[in-house]
Scaffold this active site. Structure first.
Site, PDB file in Angstrom:
ATOM      1  N   GLN A  61     -36.736 -35.933 -28.264  1.00  0.00           N
ATOM      2  CA  GLN A  61     -36.149 -35.740 -29.587  1.00  0.00           C
ATOM      3  C   GLN A  61     -35.135 -36.830 -29.943  1.00  0.00           C
ATOM      4  OE1 GLN A  61     -35.530 -31.135 -28.961  1.00  0.00           O
ATOM      5  NE2 GLN A  61     -35.502 -31.580 -31.140  1.00  0.00           N
ATOM      6  N   HIS A  62     -34.803 -36.876 -31.207  1.00  0.00           N
ATOM      7  CA  HIS A  62     -33.672 -37.624 -31.757  1.00  0.00           C
ATOM      8  C   HIS A  62     -33.865 -39.141 -31.866  1.00  0.00           C
ATOM      9  CE1 HIS A  62     -31.753 -33.830 -31.036  1.00  0.00           C
ATOM     10  NE2 HIS A  62     -31.606 -34.026 -29.752  1.00  0.00           N
ATOM     11  N   ASP A  65     -39.686 -32.197 -27.638  1.00  0.00           N
ATOM     12  CA  ASP A  65     -40.059 -31.837 -26.272  1.00  0.00           C
ATOM     13  C   ASP A  65     -39.615 -30.437 -25.862  1.00  0.00           C
ATOM     14  OD1 ASP A  65     -37.381 -32.593 -26.273  1.00  0.00           O
ATOM     15  OD2 ASP A  65     -37.589 -34.068 -24.661  1.00  0.00           O
TER      16      ASP A  65
END
Length: 465
Positions: free
Chosen positions: A71-72, A227
């Site tokens: 992520q991110h 994830d």
């Protein structure tokens, strides 16, 4: 037999599993490594995906494919669909000051929590975009669209070069800092604030079982997921389940229906991959803590386990605060690890090993308490990730967390969750398919709150928090 594929593009590697759509049985699999570092050219992910897919026998015969990914990560694209600069990964902490500035500009952590359920820290995409706007304004100007790793890989699978075709899902979008999981919508004013007035395009959000298009092979593209949401789907987590994942980071998330609005900013109000909520607390330091301590002691993981389990509960007063690479929960991006309570009597390899395991789990207990503080009734703790392979972690976890701990058979749950989502995308069903999730071992132990209390004292002595 209908086959589906799930992809896990993590910080460290890309894994591909090809499964029976009806049962979830893995028919074949493959993997490829990613380079180390906190920024990377996304093309490396694409190359690794190709290598992993080839090792798994290819994707030409699958009916659907979905991508779960870290992520991110900040992926910036220009108007022609080219990557503007290397992607900043979730664990890149150079955006720590930018995150603090964003928090202040909106009026504090409570204002962010109320507005979208997520408070920017260094890992959140919005903070990375503010860093970009300030540190690399030319690259910010060139950014016509911004997306996340799973969005970019799904788009590449489609063969499109049009940034208007980029798709995402609500689980990954909810980790950007400009999407509300409760409202299921972007807050583009927050994106513009992060980018100093710039308004790049963002991916269209598709529903959990919806299609994000088709791959060049003709396979249906699932929505994909972040994830943690993919892992929860892959492990069969439902309402009341708390998933503790000890991978590169330590992650505690719980499936529920109520959106989180934590004024402290520690509990992120993320979405899951089924339409529910997934309040989540993440540490920067997971299983690599054990690897670092094993290396320092000059032992392998089996010996580290033996040493830790040979030591007394509480490691005779030793406490390790495992902020080896900064920390996110609590938000201390510049922090370092600390070993407290050292005496001539307790400084032994066994006690250091025990303190490492207890310290890592105490940081997870901190996260679990914050999840419970948001009104989440945790009924079951599921322990997964590389750290769950440690016998010491499995046996000590219930003592530190104060609950029985269930450890499913080790598997690639992010990739399996993505595959389950892919099967859902071609099923026309309201719920994801019912798959077998393997054997789960249960570990129990007497609660040892005194260990956590000593850890908390060590944490306050070191960092004043």
């Amino acid at each position: 037999m209908t086959l589906v594929a799930g992809i896990d593009s993590s910080t460290q590697s890309c894994k591909v599993v090809v499964c029976d759509a009806d049962t979830g049985e893995i028919r074949r699999s493959g993997s490829a490594a990613h380079p180390a570092g906190t920024e990377v050219d996304p093309v490396v992910w694409w190359t690794a995906l190709g290598e992993a897919a080839e090792a798994a026998g290819g994707l030409d015969d699958v009916a659907a494919v979905s991508v779960g990914a870290q992520q991110h990560g900040m992926v910036c694209l220009d108007s022609a669909g080219q990557v503007v600069r290397p992607a900043l990964l979730w664990n890149d902490t150079r955006s720590g000051e930018a995150a603090s500035a964003l928090v202040d500009e909106l009026g504090g952590t409570a204002a962010w929590a109320d507005r979208i359920g997520v408070v920017p820290v260094a890992s959140i995409t919005a903070a990375k975009l503010r860093w970009l706007a300030d540190a690399e304004p030319r690259n910010a100007d060139a950014t016509a669209a911004v997306c996340l790793p799973h969005d970019w890989l799904t788009w590449r699978l489609s063969g499109s070069t049009d940034v208007d075709d980029v798709r995402t899902d609500r689980s990954d979008a909810s980790g950007t800092g400009y999407f509300s999981a409760e409202d299921d919508d972007y807050d583009l004013d927050l994106l513009a604030m992060a980018m100093r007035g710039r308004r790049p395009a963002v991916p269209t959000v598709v529903g959990p079982s919806a299609s994000a298009g088709r791959a060049t092979t003709g396979a249906v593209l699932g929505a994909g997921a972040g994830d943690n949401a993919a892992a929860a789907l892959g492990i069969g987590a439902g309402p009341g389940d708390c998933v503790v994942s000890l991978g590169t980071s330590g992650v505690v998330s719980a499936v529920g229906d109520a959106a989180s609005h934590d004024a402290s900013g520690l509990v992120a109000g993320f979405a899951d991959a089924t339409g529910r909520q997934l309040p989540l607390v993440c540490t920067l330091n997971g299983a690599p803590v054990l690897a670092a301590v094993a290396k320092m002691l000059g032992v392998d993981f089996d010996e580290l386990d033996r040493l830790a389990l040979s030591a007394a509960v509480g490691a005779e007063g030793l406490s390790l605060v495992p902020y080896f690479d900064g920390e996110r929960s609590p938000n201390l991006p510049e922090a370092q690890g600390a070993l407290q309570g050292v005496t001539t009597r307790n400084l032994s390899s066994a006690n250091v090993a025990r303190a490492a395991v207890e310290g890592l789990l105490a940081s997870i207990a901190f996260c679990l308490d914050r999840i419970a503080g948001q009104g989440v009734d945790v009924e079951r703790v599921l322990l997964v990730g590389g750290g769950a392979r440690s016998e010491a972690v499995r046996r000590i976890a219930p003592a530190i967390l104060g609950k029985p701990v269930h450890v499913p058979t080790p598997a690639e749950y992010v990739a399996l969750g993505a595959a389950r989502q892919a099967a859902w995308a071609v099923s026309d069903a309201e719920e994801p398919p019912s798959w077998s999730f393997g054997v789960t071992a249960t570990y129990e132990a007497d609660h040892t709150p005194e260990v956590v209390e000593r850890y908390q004292v060590a944490q306050r002595l070191t960092f004043g928090q």
